[in-house]
Design a protein around this motif. Structure first.
Motif, PDB file in Angstrom:
ATOM      1  N   GLN A 100       0.688  -1.234  -0.203  1.00 31.96           N
ATOM      2  CA  GLN A 100       0.150  -0.203  -0.231  1.00 31.96           C
ATOM      3  C   GLN A 100       0.608   1.039   0.345  1.00 31.96           C
ATOM      4  OE1 GLN A 100      -2.413   0.308   3.224  1.00 31.96           O
ATOM      5  NE2 GLN A 100      -3.756   1.923   2.383  1.00 31.96           N
ATOM      6  N   LEU A 101       0.813   2.172  -0.367  1.00 31.69           N
ATOM      7  CA  LEU A 101       1.496   3.774  -1.059  1.00 31.69           C
ATOM      8  C   LEU A 101       0.864   4.728   0.078  1.00 31.69           C
ATOM      9  CD1 LEU A 101       3.071   2.813  -4.602  1.00 31.69           C
ATOM     10  CD2 LEU A 101       4.042   1.877  -2.310  1.00 31.69           C
ATOM     11  N   ILE A 102       1.587   5.297   0.514  1.00 34.15           N
ATOM     12  CA  ILE A 102       0.937   6.610   1.359  1.00 34.15           C
ATOM     13  C   ILE A 102       1.498   8.163   1.077  1.00 34.15           C
ATOM     14  CG2 ILE A 102      -0.265   7.381   3.027  1.00 34.15           C
ATOM     15  CD1 ILE A 102      -1.234   4.680   3.493  1.00 34.15           C
ATOM     16  N   LEU A 103       1.319   8.829   0.515  1.00 35.37           N
ATOM     17  CA  LEU A 103       2.014   9.915   0.409  1.00 35.37           C
ATOM     18  C   LEU A 103       1.753  11.034   1.903  1.00 35.37           C
ATOM     19  CD1 LEU A 103       3.885  11.690  -1.561  1.00 35.37           C
ATOM     20  CD2 LEU A 103       2.184  13.689  -0.705  1.00 35.37           C
ATOM     21  N   LEU A 104       2.516  11.292   3.298  1.00 39.71           N
ATOM     22  CA  LEU A 104       2.509  11.984   4.163  1.00 39.71           C
ATOM     23  C   LEU A 104       3.202  13.227   4.005  1.00 39.71           C
ATOM     24  CD1 LEU A 104       0.741  13.234   6.022  1.00 39.71           C
ATOM     25  CD2 LEU A 104       2.696  10.948   7.413  1.00 39.71           C
ATOM     26  N   SER A 105       3.344  14.490   3.327  1.00 40.69           N
ATOM     27  CA  SER A 105       3.765  15.544   3.602  1.00 40.69           C
ATOM     28  C   SER A 105       3.198  17.167   4.264  1.00 40.69           C
ATOM     29  CB  SER A 105       3.656  16.446   1.658  1.00 40.69           C
ATOM     30  OG  SER A 105       4.707  17.627   1.570  1.00 40.69           O
ATOM     31  N   ASN A 106       4.461  17.857   4.388  1.00 39.70           N
ATOM     32  CA  ASN A 106       4.115  18.404   4.858  1.00 39.70           C
ATOM     33  C   ASN A 106       4.270  20.316   3.745  1.00 39.70           C
ATOM     34  OD1 ASN A 106       3.805  17.834   7.927  1.00 39.70           O
ATOM     35  ND2 ASN A 106       5.802  18.876   8.195  1.00 39.70           N
ATOM     36  N   THR A 107       3.210  20.134   3.360  1.00 42.39           N
ATOM     37  CA  THR A 107       2.462  21.347   2.386  1.00 42.39           C
ATOM     38  C   THR A 107       2.068  22.542   2.438  1.00 42.39           C
ATOM     39  OG1 THR A 107       3.336  21.423  -0.168  1.00 42.39           O
ATOM     40  CG2 THR A 107       1.684  19.893   0.965  1.00 42.39           C
ATOM     41  N   ASN A 108       1.850  22.956   0.961  1.00 40.27           N
ATOM     42  CA  ASN A 108       0.783  24.180   1.745  1.00 40.27           C
ATOM     43  C   ASN A 108       0.162  24.202   0.195  1.00 40.27           C
ATOM     44  OD1 ASN A 108       2.518  26.852  -0.189  1.00 40.27           O
ATOM     45  ND2 ASN A 108       3.686  24.950   1.626  1.00 40.27           N
ATOM     46  N   GLU A 137      -4.063  20.098   3.478  1.00 42.75           N
ATOM     47  CA  GLU A 137      -5.510  19.310   3.496  1.00 42.75           C
ATOM     48  C   GLU A 137      -6.110  18.659   4.569  1.00 42.75           C
ATOM     49  OE1 GLU A 137      -5.397  19.092  -1.401  1.00 42.75           O
ATOM     50  OE2 GLU A 137      -5.145  17.509  -0.094  1.00 42.75           O
ATOM     51  N   VAL A 138      -4.916  17.719   5.847  1.00 33.96           N
ATOM     52  CA  VAL A 138      -5.866  17.451   6.895  1.00 33.96           C
ATOM     53  C   VAL A 138      -5.646  18.384   7.887  1.00 33.96           C
ATOM     54  CG1 VAL A 138      -5.834  15.353   5.821  1.00 33.96           C
ATOM     55  CG2 VAL A 138      -3.502  16.168   6.880  1.00 33.96           C
ATOM     56  N   MET A 139      -4.385  19.401   8.145  1.00 33.38           N
ATOM     57  CA  MET A 139      -5.060  20.483   9.133  1.00 33.38           C
ATOM     58  C   MET A 139      -3.965  19.548   9.607  1.00 33.38           C
ATOM     59  SD  MET A 139      -9.042  21.987   8.762  1.00 33.38           S
ATOM     60  CE  MET A 139      -8.316  23.687   9.424  1.00 33.38           C
ATOM     61  N   MET A 140      -2.874  18.519   9.765  1.00 36.39           N
ATOM     62  CA  MET A 140      -2.603  18.744  11.310  1.00 36.39           C
ATOM     63  C   MET A 140      -0.604  18.381  10.576  1.00 36.39           C
ATOM     64  SD  MET A 140      -4.460  15.613  12.519  1.00 36.39           S
ATOM     65  CE  MET A 140      -5.538  14.916  10.491  1.00 36.39           C
ATOM     66  N   GLU A 149      -0.963   8.675  13.809  1.00 30.72           N
ATOM     67  CA  GLU A 149      -2.414   8.181  14.677  1.00 30.72           C
ATOM     68  C   GLU A 149      -2.893   8.231  13.330  1.00 30.72           C
ATOM     69  OE1 GLU A 149      -2.400  10.457  17.964  1.00 30.72           O
ATOM     70  OE2 GLU A 149      -0.683   9.283  18.835  1.00 30.72           O
ATOM     71  N   PHE A 150      -3.225   9.385  13.013  1.00 31.95           N
ATOM     72  CA  PHE A 150      -4.649   9.790  11.926  1.00 31.95           C
ATOM     73  C   PHE A 150      -4.962   8.748  10.834  1.00 31.95           C
ATOM     74  CE2 PHE A 150      -5.231  11.403   7.614  1.00 31.95           C
ATOM     75  CZ  PHE A 150      -7.112  11.721   7.403  1.00 31.95           C
ATOM     76  N   LEU A 152      -2.696   5.862  10.380  1.00 33.03           N
ATOM     77  CA  LEU A 152      -3.424   4.705  10.904  1.00 33.03           C
ATOM     78  C   LEU A 152      -3.865   4.278  11.291  1.00 33.03           C
ATOM     79  CD1 LEU A 152       0.212   4.092  13.445  1.00 33.03           C
ATOM     80  CD2 LEU A 152      -0.061   3.447  11.340  1.00 33.03           C
ATOM     81  N   SER A 153      -4.849   5.270  12.122  1.00 36.19           N
ATOM     82  CA  SER A 153      -6.271   4.418  11.781  1.00 36.19           C
ATOM     83  C   SER A 153      -7.077   5.134  11.202  1.00 36.19           C
ATOM     84  CB  SER A 153      -7.133   6.268  12.617  1.00 36.19           C
ATOM     85  OG  SER A 153      -8.248   6.099  13.017  1.00 36.19           O
ATOM     86  N   GLU A 154      -7.123   5.743   9.874  1.00 38.58           N
ATOM     87  CA  GLU A 154      -7.519   5.630   8.614  1.00 38.58           C
ATOM     88  C   GLU A 154      -7.364   4.514   7.583  1.00 38.58           C
ATOM     89  OE1 GLU A 154      -9.569   9.035   5.869  1.00 38.58           O
ATOM     90  OE2 GLU A 154     -10.057   9.048   8.580  1.00 38.58           O
ATOM     91  N   ASN A 155      -6.420   4.117   7.765  1.00 39.75           N
ATOM     92  CA  ASN A 155      -6.164   3.015   6.764  1.00 39.75           C
ATOM     93  C   ASN A 155      -6.184   1.630   7.864  1.00 39.75           C
ATOM     94  OD1 ASN A 155      -5.577   4.536   4.165  1.00 39.75           O
ATOM     95  ND2 ASN A 155      -4.470   5.580   5.544  1.00 39.75           N
ATOM     96  N   ASN A 156      -6.345   1.411   8.671  1.00 35.79           N
ATOM     97  CA  ASN A 156      -6.743   0.225   9.893  1.00 35.79           C
ATOM     98  C   ASN A 156      -4.837  -0.087   9.670  1.00 35.79           C
ATOM     99  OD1 ASN A 156      -7.847  -1.537  11.315  1.00 35.79           O
ATOM    100  ND2 ASN A 156      -8.057  -2.574   9.527  1.00 35.79           N
ATOM    101  N   LEU A 157      -3.832   0.222  10.081  1.00 35.91           N
ATOM    102  CA  LEU A 157      -3.090  -0.052   9.573  1.00 35.91           C
ATOM    103  C   LEU A 157      -2.004  -0.069  11.488  1.00 35.91           C
ATOM    104  CD1 LEU A 157      -1.105   2.635   6.965  1.00 35.91           C
ATOM    105  CD2 LEU A 157      -2.251   0.688   6.437  1.00 35.91           C
TER     106      LEU A 157
END
Length: 203
Positions: A100-108, A137-140, A149-150, A152-157
């Motif tokens: 499973q591929l997820i991007l997690l970026s601090n951006t604007n 977009e996720v405001m974190m 934690e978001f 993990l929870s969102e994707n049941n990981l």
């Protein structure tokens, strides 16, 4: 066993000039270091807690000698090239469909707008991921535990089944504290396309 790969964006896929951008900003704003107030405003903008209009208004009020375009150019100065080999790497991973591929970026919003304008294959890149999380977009934002934690929870990981890749030590340390496997990549000497040789002990 690693089941999910979680990638940062800047200095993992798209190259950044952090030192050059800082030097340019200090010169433009005629300061020796960024005031705490500016750092705080920038962080709020990355979290989506300020609109682009509010963000630019703040800078225009504090630096009235600068135009809005000059401020935007200084803000986007950090963004450099996006090597096609990295697009091909993530496309192959998506095609193989092993992880499973997820991007997690601090951006604007301003950075993403600039990237969409100048990186012709951005939408192809985005389509490779199962989930594409941008801080505004996720405001974190990283390194706060809440964003990990978001995800993990969102994707049941399970964190021990995830590998998180980020060039910022503060972010990888925060993830490691939550039991993620991590790779704190060095953008000056390492490339994401070599992921499986750098972290072969996990695969």
């Amino acid at each position: 066993m690693i089941k999910t790969l979680i990638f940062d964006f800047g200095d993992v896929f798209i190259n950044l000039d952090k030192e050059g951008a800082m030097a340019n900003a200090l010169d433009l704003f005629k300061v020796n270091e960024l005031p705490e107030e500016l750092i705080a405003i920038n962080a709020l903008y990355e979290q989506g807690l300020l609109s682009t209009e509010e963000f630019l208004e703040f800078y225009c009020i504090n630096f009235p000698e600068l135009s809005k375009d000059e401020i935007i150019d200084a803000w986007n100065y950090i963004l450099c090239d996006f090597p096609v080999r990295r697009l091909e790497f993530i496309q192959q991973l998506a095609k193989d469909n092993v992880y499973q591929l997820i991007l997690l970026s601090n951006t604007n919003a301003l950075h993403i707008e600039c990237i969409q304008k100048h990186i012709s294959f951005f939408e192809d890149f985005k389509a490779c991921f199962n989930k594409f999380y941008l801080s505004h977009e996720v405001m974190m934002r990283k390194p706060d535990a809440t964003i990990f934690e978001f995800v993990l929870s969102e994707n049941n990981l399970k964190p021990e089944e995830c590998l998180f890749i980020d060039d910022t030590t503060e972010n990888t340390e925060a993830a490691k504290a939550l039991r993620f496997n991590v790779w704190n990549n060095n953008p000056k000497s390492e490339d994401i396309i070599d992921l499986f040789s750098h972290k072969k002990e996990l695969f």
